[in-house]
Design a protein around this motif. Structure first.
Motif, short mmCIF file in Angstrom:
data_model
loop_
_atom_site.label_atom_id
_atom_site.label_comp_id
_atom_site.label_asym_id
_atom_site.label_seq_id
_atom_site.Cartn_x
_atom_site.Cartn_y
_atom_site.Cartn_z
N GLU A 130 0.74 -1.08 -0.09
CA GLU A 130 -0.19 -0.06 -0.14
C GLU A 130 1.00 1.27 -0.21
N VAL A 131 0.68 2.15 -0.91
CA VAL A 131 1.40 3.35 -0.90
C VAL A 131 0.72 4.51 -0.85
N ASP A 132 0.96 5.52 -0.26
CA ASP A 132 0.16 7.14 -0.14
C ASP A 132 0.95 7.68 -0.98
N VAL A 133 0.44 8.13 -2.41
CA VAL A 133 1.07 9.24 -3.27
C VAL A 133 0.68 10.53 -3.13
N SER A 134 0.02 10.88 -2.03
CA SER A 134 -0.48 12.31 -1.89
C SER A 134 0.83 13.32 -1.68
N GLY A 135 2.00 12.68 -1.32
CA GLY A 135 3.08 13.42 -1.19
C GLY A 135 3.86 13.84 -2.40
N LEU A 136 3.51 13.01 -3.21
CA LEU A 136 4.32 13.15 -4.47
C LEU A 136 4.19 14.04 -5.56
N GLN A 137 5.14 15.07 -5.78
CA GLN A 137 4.82 16.39 -6.40
C GLN A 137 5.23 15.96 -7.88
N PRO A 138 4.61 16.69 -8.89
CA PRO A 138 4.85 16.37 -10.24
C PRO A 138 6.35 16.35 -10.50
N GLY A 139 6.71 15.52 -11.36
CA GLY A 139 8.15 15.26 -11.62
C GLY A 139 8.86 14.32 -10.50
N GLU A 140 8.26 13.97 -9.67
CA GLU A 140 8.91 13.44 -8.65
C GLU A 140 8.64 11.69 -8.72
N LYS A 141 9.79 10.91 -8.36
CA LYS A 141 9.48 9.38 -8.41
C LYS A 141 9.99 8.85 -7.25
N ILE A 142 9.39 7.80 -6.57
CA ILE A 142 9.59 7.00 -5.41
C ILE A 142 9.75 5.57 -5.96
N VAL A 143 10.38 4.73 -5.21
CA VAL A 143 10.44 3.32 -5.56
C VAL A 143 10.36 2.45 -4.27
N LYS B 108 10.99 -6.94 -6.35
CA LYS B 108 11.43 -5.93 -7.50
C LYS B 108 10.94 -4.49 -7.18
N PRO B 109 11.92 -3.72 -7.88
CA PRO B 109 11.57 -2.13 -7.72
C PRO B 109 10.53 -1.95 -8.64
N VAL B 110 9.42 -0.99 -7.86
CA VAL B 110 8.33 -0.73 -8.77
C VAL B 110 8.48 1.21 -8.42
N TRP B 111 8.36 1.55 -9.43
CA TRP B 111 8.54 2.94 -9.80
C TRP B 111 7.16 3.67 -9.65
N ILE B 112 6.89 4.62 -8.83
CA ILE B 112 5.51 5.47 -9.00
C ILE B 112 6.25 6.88 -9.19
N MET B 113 5.86 7.39 -10.40
CA MET B 113 6.15 8.74 -10.80
C MET B 113 5.12 9.41 -11.31
N ARG B 114 4.94 10.65 -10.66
CA ARG B 114 3.96 11.82 -10.94
C ARG B 114 4.61 12.54 -12.03
N ARG B 115 3.97 12.27 -13.27
CA ARG B 115 4.45 12.97 -14.30
C ARG B 115 3.97 14.46 -14.69
N THR B 116 4.83 15.26 -15.08
CA THR B 116 4.18 16.70 -15.20
C THR B 116 3.42 16.61 -16.55
N GLU B 117 2.58 17.78 -16.76
CA GLU B 117 1.89 17.94 -17.89
C GLU B 117 2.81 17.93 -19.18
N GLU B 118 4.16 18.58 -18.99
CA GLU B 118 4.94 18.58 -20.15
C GLU B 118 5.45 17.01 -20.36
N GLN B 119 5.62 16.37 -19.46
CA GLN B 119 5.87 14.95 -19.68
C GLN B 119 4.98 14.02 -20.26
N LEU B 120 3.71 14.48 -20.03
CA LEU B 120 2.50 13.51 -20.60
C LEU B 120 2.41 13.99 -21.88
#
Length: 198
Positions: A50-63, A69-81
């Motif tokens: 279970e992962v809380d992603v509320s603190g993840l800012q646009p452009g940030e990634k956590i593992v 296995k390493p699972v990446w969770i990334m909040r992409r910016t509008e530019e990246q999308l």
């Protein structure tokens, strides 16, 4: 010896025995209750994370780790999308149709995710199991094309992936990065390892 002395001795012995029994019961209960939690081995074998992603800012990634296995969770910016459509003609499998690492139906879209801004993929290259590195900055860089728009590079053999974990054509990696089973249990909490039950 009077009866009062014998009764007091018995009472003290009884109280001491009960107190020691209570301490013993508590000592046994703590590991018993904690045994209900999944062990490290169970988590590695596939217990959900279970992962809380509320603190993840646009452009940030956590593992986080799931099944070892390493699972990446990334909040992409509008530019990246916005780059996702621009690179589709350069990708080996832009629609995630290959079956070596089947993509769940809810991630068979351009952004390969349930919520467009959140990328959730296993950070292991589909070639030989190396771990790609972030190359999020657009523009020419060593080992990358001059028209690079951002994504990920596997430094072992040069496979490149876009901001949705889709592999570029003519690279050693045979498939896109794996999307693990997952679903959101609230607006800001994702459960990795289980798909939503119908």
């Amino acid at each position: 010896m009077s009866e009062a002395t014998v009764d007091n001795g018995r009472r003290i012995w009884l109280i001491t025995s009960c107190a020691m029994g209570g301490v013993g019961a508590a000592a046994v209960a703590v590991p018993f209750v904690s045994s209900f939690q999944p062990s490290e081995r169970a988590r590695a074998a596939g217990a959900s994370v279970e992962v809380d992603v509320s603190g993840l800012q646009p452009g940030e990634k956590i593992v986080v780790e799931w099944r070892g296995k390493p699972v990446w969770i990334m909040r992409r910016t509008e530019e990246q999308l916005a780059t996702l459509e621009k690179v589709e003609d350069q990708l080996a499998d832009p629609n995630s149709l290959r079956t070596a690492y089947p993509t769940p139906p809810y991630a068979r879209n351009r952004h390969r995710s349930i919520k467009p801004e959140f990328l959730i993929v296993v950070g292991i290259c589909s070639h030989l199991g190396c771990s790609p590195v972030d190359k999020l900055q657009p523009g020419p860089q060593p080992s990358l094309p001059s028209d690079w728009l951002g994504g990920f590079l596997c430094p072992c053999h040069g496979s490149t992936f876009d901001m949705a974990g889709r592999v570029f054509r003519n690279k050693p990696a045979p498939d896109n990065l794996e999307v693990p089973p997952h679903h959101y249990i609230s607006d800001t909490v994702v459960l990795i390892g289980e798909e939503k039950q119908a």
